[in-house]
Structures are given as C-alpha cells and as structure tokens.
Design an enzyme around this catalytic site. Structure first.
Site, PDB file in Angstrom:
ATOM      1  N   HIS A   1       0.851  -1.196   0.000  1.00 18.58           N
ATOM      2  CA  HIS A   1       0.000   0.000   0.000  1.00 18.58           C
ATOM      3  C   HIS A   1       0.882   1.239   0.000  1.00 18.58           C
ATOM      4  O   HIS A   1       1.272   1.745   1.042  1.00 18.58           O
ATOM      5  CB  HIS A   1      -0.960  -0.007   1.189  1.00 18.58           C
ATOM      6  CG  HIS A   1      -1.952  -1.130   1.128  1.00 18.58           C
ATOM      7  ND1 HIS A   1      -1.732  -2.343   1.724  1.00 18.58           N
ATOM      8  CD2 HIS A   1      -3.149  -1.227   0.501  1.00 18.58           C
ATOM      9  CE1 HIS A   1      -2.774  -3.137   1.481  1.00 18.58           C
ATOM     10  NE2 HIS A   1      -3.636  -2.477   0.741  1.00 18.58           N
TER      11      HIS A   1
ATOM     12  N   HIS B   1      -8.110  -8.654   3.391  1.00 17.37           N
ATOM     13  CA  HIS B   1      -7.350  -9.466   2.446  1.00 17.37           C
ATOM     14  C   HIS B   1      -7.343 -10.911   2.914  1.00 17.37           C
ATOM     15  O   HIS B   1      -7.102 -11.163   4.093  1.00 17.37           O
ATOM     16  CB  HIS B   1      -5.894  -8.982   2.375  1.00 17.37           C
ATOM     17  CG  HIS B   1      -5.764  -7.522   2.067  1.00 17.37           C
ATOM     18  ND1 HIS B   1      -5.734  -6.562   3.051  1.00 17.37           N
ATOM     19  CD2 HIS B   1      -5.664  -6.869   0.891  1.00 17.37           C
ATOM     20  CE1 HIS B   1      -5.612  -5.370   2.488  1.00 17.37           C
ATOM     21  NE2 HIS B   1      -5.574  -5.523   1.180  1.00 17.37           N
TER      22      HIS B   1
ATOM     23  N   GLU C   1     -12.496  -7.409  13.552  1.00 16.60           N
ATOM     24  CA  GLU C   1     -12.730  -5.962  13.500  1.00 16.60           C
ATOM     25  C   GLU C   1     -13.985  -5.528  14.240  1.00 16.60           C
ATOM     26  O   GLU C   1     -14.031  -4.427  14.794  1.00 16.60           O
ATOM     27  CB  GLU C   1     -12.825  -5.483  12.039  1.00 16.60           C
ATOM     28  CG  GLU C   1     -11.529  -5.604  11.278  1.00 16.60           C
ATOM     29  CD  GLU C   1     -11.566  -4.926   9.912  1.00 16.60           C
ATOM     30  OE1 GLU C   1     -12.442  -4.065   9.695  1.00 16.60           O
ATOM     31  OE2 GLU C   1     -10.708  -5.258   9.081  1.00 16.60           O
TER      32      GLU C   1
ATOM     33  N   TYR D   1     -11.086  -2.244  -8.309  1.00 13.47           N
ATOM     34  CA  TYR D   1     -10.987  -0.783  -8.330  1.00 13.47           C
ATOM     35  C   TYR D   1      -9.550  -0.347  -8.074  1.00 13.47           C
ATOM     36  O   TYR D   1      -8.720  -1.097  -7.563  1.00 13.47           O
ATOM     37  CB  TYR D   1     -11.913  -0.150  -7.271  1.00 13.47           C
ATOM     38  CG  TYR D   1     -11.385  -0.290  -5.866  1.00 13.47           C
ATOM     39  CD1 TYR D   1     -10.701   0.759  -5.245  1.00 13.47           C
ATOM     40  CD2 TYR D   1     -11.535  -1.478  -5.165  1.00 13.47           C
ATOM     41  CE1 TYR D   1     -10.188   0.622  -3.970  1.00 13.47           C
ATOM     42  CE2 TYR D   1     -11.026  -1.619  -3.896  1.00 13.47           C
ATOM     43  CZ  TYR D   1     -10.349  -0.563  -3.296  1.00 13.47           C
ATOM     44  OH  TYR D   1      -9.827  -0.698  -2.037  1.00 13.47           O
TER      45      TYR D   1
END
Length: 194
Positions: A26, A70, A88, A105
C-alpha cells in the site's frame, strides 16, 4: 513470534502471481492484489457502516461499508470475511453470500497512496451488535439500506471510493438486500476460487 501478514498478488485476469507482505503493497506503486468487501445486514435490512480508525494507512477516519480485508495466501475468501468480521467488529456471522464476484478498483489518496484491489463483494447477515476493535474501527452506525444507497448515489454521504463504486452495482441486484441473489463461486477470479 508472529509472522507478517501476506497478501496475494494477481494479474488483471485474476490469476495469482505470488505474495507480498501486506505492509509493502500500500504505497504509490500498489500492485493489484486480492481483497474483499463485505456489507453486513441485520434482519431488518439495515446496513452496518464503519468509520475507519484514524491511524489506518489508507483512508483513515473515512466512513465505508462494514468490513474490508485481504485473504491470507490459500485462505478461501468466505473464511477471510468471517475472520475479519470477528476481529474488526466482534461479529458472529450467520450467513455469507458472494454478490459481486469480479469487482475491482483503483483509488488514489490525496497523499499519493494507492489502493488497487481485485475485490469480490459479500453480503453478510448477522443477529448481533457490533463490538468495534479500536485498532481497526473508529465508529459504527446502522442505516436503512435505501437511505444509505440513495445518500451515496446522490453524493450526500461522504464515503470511501470503493464503496461509492460498489453501491450502484449492489442497487442493481434489487431493492431488498436480504433478497439479493448469490453469485456462483465459479465467477470468482481464479486466485479466489475454492
């Protein structure tokens, strides 16, 4: 000793090319990699929205869909969805359905950091309250699906770029998110097929 989490790198056709440490993928030259998005619904058809923790590398503090993540190398995407929702949001999942198997995307933050993901989308049904993990989630909110979808499509809700692209595709599946038809797993990218 914990080992660093790796993500699956893929080509444009969705074939696995190898893996890379999550922390390395990233940046300003983010390679295409395998991910998922999920939209959690309660039995009334309300969607669970999350505000990303302020210390996240990508889109900190931004409202988005319920949970993204992921898969680990070799991990089925559905299992990754369940794992990340537990981690989470403290959620136990009743049902996970693939709804957009080929979504992908690329989005660029103002500071140049890029997200570039082959990102199948899942609908998840739960019957419990979320318990957000502050390492991942700053805040949660439940919203009626139509109100949320209309707000995103009319530009009235500030939302993550991937969610902005996903919502119109989800709306095409029908007005009732609990009745969306599941997509066949065979439509997943090759790297994500069970």
């Amino acid at each position: 000793m914990t080992t660093e989490e790796h993500v699956v790198l893929v080509d444009r056709a969705g074939h696995a090319l190898g893996t890379a440490p999550k922390t390395s993928v990233h940046g300003q030259e983010t390679p295409l990699h395998l991910a998922f998005s999920s939209y959690v619904f309660d039995r009334e058809g309300r969607v669970l929205l999350t505000r990303r923790a302020d210390h996240k590398i990508t889109w900190p503090g931004v409202w988005t869909n319920s949970c993204c993540g992921h898969p680990l190398p070799g991990e089925p995407l559905e299992n990754a969805v369940v794992r990340r929702l537990s981690y989470e949001l403290g959620l136990e999942v009743e049902r996970v359905d693939l709804v957009l198997p080929t979504f992908a995307y690329r989005a660029v933050m103002a500071n140049g950091i890029v997200e570039h993901e082959l990102c199948p989308v899942y609908r998840v049904i739960v019957d419990a309250s979320a318990r957000p993990n502050p390492d991942e989630v700053g805040e949660v909110a439940w919203m009626p699906w139509k109100e949320f979808a209309d707000g995103v499509q009319n530009g009235l809700l500030a939302i993550s770029p991937w969610c902005r692209e996903q919502v119109p595709l989800l709306v095409e599946l029908g007005a009732d998110p609990l009745a969306w038809p599941p997509a066949p797993a065979a439509e997943l990218p090759p790297a994500a097929r069970p």
